[in-house]
Design a protein around this motif. Sequence first.
Motif, PDB file in Angstrom:
ATOM      1  N   UNK A 162       0.799  -1.217   0.000  1.00 29.53           N
ATOM      2  CA  UNK A 162       0.000   0.000   0.000  1.00 29.53           C
ATOM      3  C   UNK A 162       0.840   1.279   0.000  1.00 29.53           C
ATOM      4  N   UNK A 163       1.844   1.303  -0.852  1.00 30.82           N
ATOM      5  CA  UNK A 163       2.627   2.514  -1.082  1.00 30.82           C
ATOM      6  C   UNK A 163       2.784   2.698  -2.588  1.00 30.82           C
ATOM      7  N   UNK A 164       3.124   3.914  -2.986  1.00 28.82           N
ATOM      8  CA  UNK A 164       3.398   4.160  -4.396  1.00 28.82           C
ATOM      9  C   UNK A 164       4.560   3.272  -4.849  1.00 28.82           C
ATOM     10  N   UNK A 198      -9.221   1.629   6.178  1.00 24.61           N
ATOM     11  CA  UNK A 198      -9.231   0.914   4.910  1.00 24.61           C
ATOM     12  C   UNK A 198     -10.453   1.349   4.101  1.00 24.61           C
ATOM     13  N   UNK A 199     -10.229   1.793   2.865  1.00 25.75           N
ATOM     14  CA  UNK A 199     -11.322   2.262   2.007  1.00 25.75           C
ATOM     15  C   UNK A 199     -11.369   1.444   0.737  1.00 25.75           C
ATOM     16  N   UNK A 241      -7.659   0.312  -0.336  1.00 26.66           N
ATOM     17  CA  UNK A 241      -6.425   0.993   0.031  1.00 26.66           C
ATOM     18  C   UNK A 241      -6.509   1.567   1.439  1.00 26.66           C
ATOM     19  N   UNK A 242      -5.380   1.580   2.117  1.00 28.43           N
ATOM     20  CA  UNK A 242      -5.291   2.167   3.457  1.00 28.43           C
ATOM     21  C   UNK A 242      -5.132   3.684   3.322  1.00 28.43           C
ATOM     22  N   UNK A 283      -4.862   8.241  -1.949  1.00 24.81           N
ATOM     23  CA  UNK A 283      -5.774   7.925  -3.053  1.00 24.81           C
ATOM     24  C   UNK A 283      -5.051   7.982  -4.394  1.00 24.81           C
ATOM     25  N   UNK A 284      -4.100   8.894  -4.533  1.00 22.30           N
ATOM     26  CA  UNK A 284      -3.329   8.968  -5.776  1.00 22.30           C
ATOM     27  C   UNK A 284      -2.515   7.707  -5.998  1.00 22.30           C
TER      28      UNK A 284
END
Length: 126
Positions: free
Chosen positions: A33-35, A116-117, A110-111, A95-96
């Motif tokens: 959950x990171x870019x 968590x969404x 995604x966190x 979100x990006x």
Amino acid sequence: MSVQIKNPVIVMEEDYQVLKGYINAGAEREDEMTLSSELKRAIVVNKAAFPSHAIRLGSRVSVLDLTTNKVVEFTLVMPADANMQRNKVSILTPIGAALIGFRKGEEVQWQVPGGLKRFRILDVAN
């Protein structure tokens, strides 16, 4: 990581070149959950092979937050161009990073700071 394992993240080569500095600079954690994690698992394609309905830098995006049932619309930009009043969201925001490389109709989990969404991508304009 996003829930869409069967549908890989697709990143345009020119976006990847711009964003890979964030991986090399160690700007983010190396975990899920990171870019950085999204870019490391991405399929990098040239402009001609990039799907027109996939999210990239500069995309105008409409997403449905499946938790709140609210629709959010914004343009995905580099951090220097972010401006919430003009609906320009940085690629470095949760979100990006969650949405880069995904396509219209897909759902992404995604966190974010609030927990968590889950999002459904309603529309993408490139």
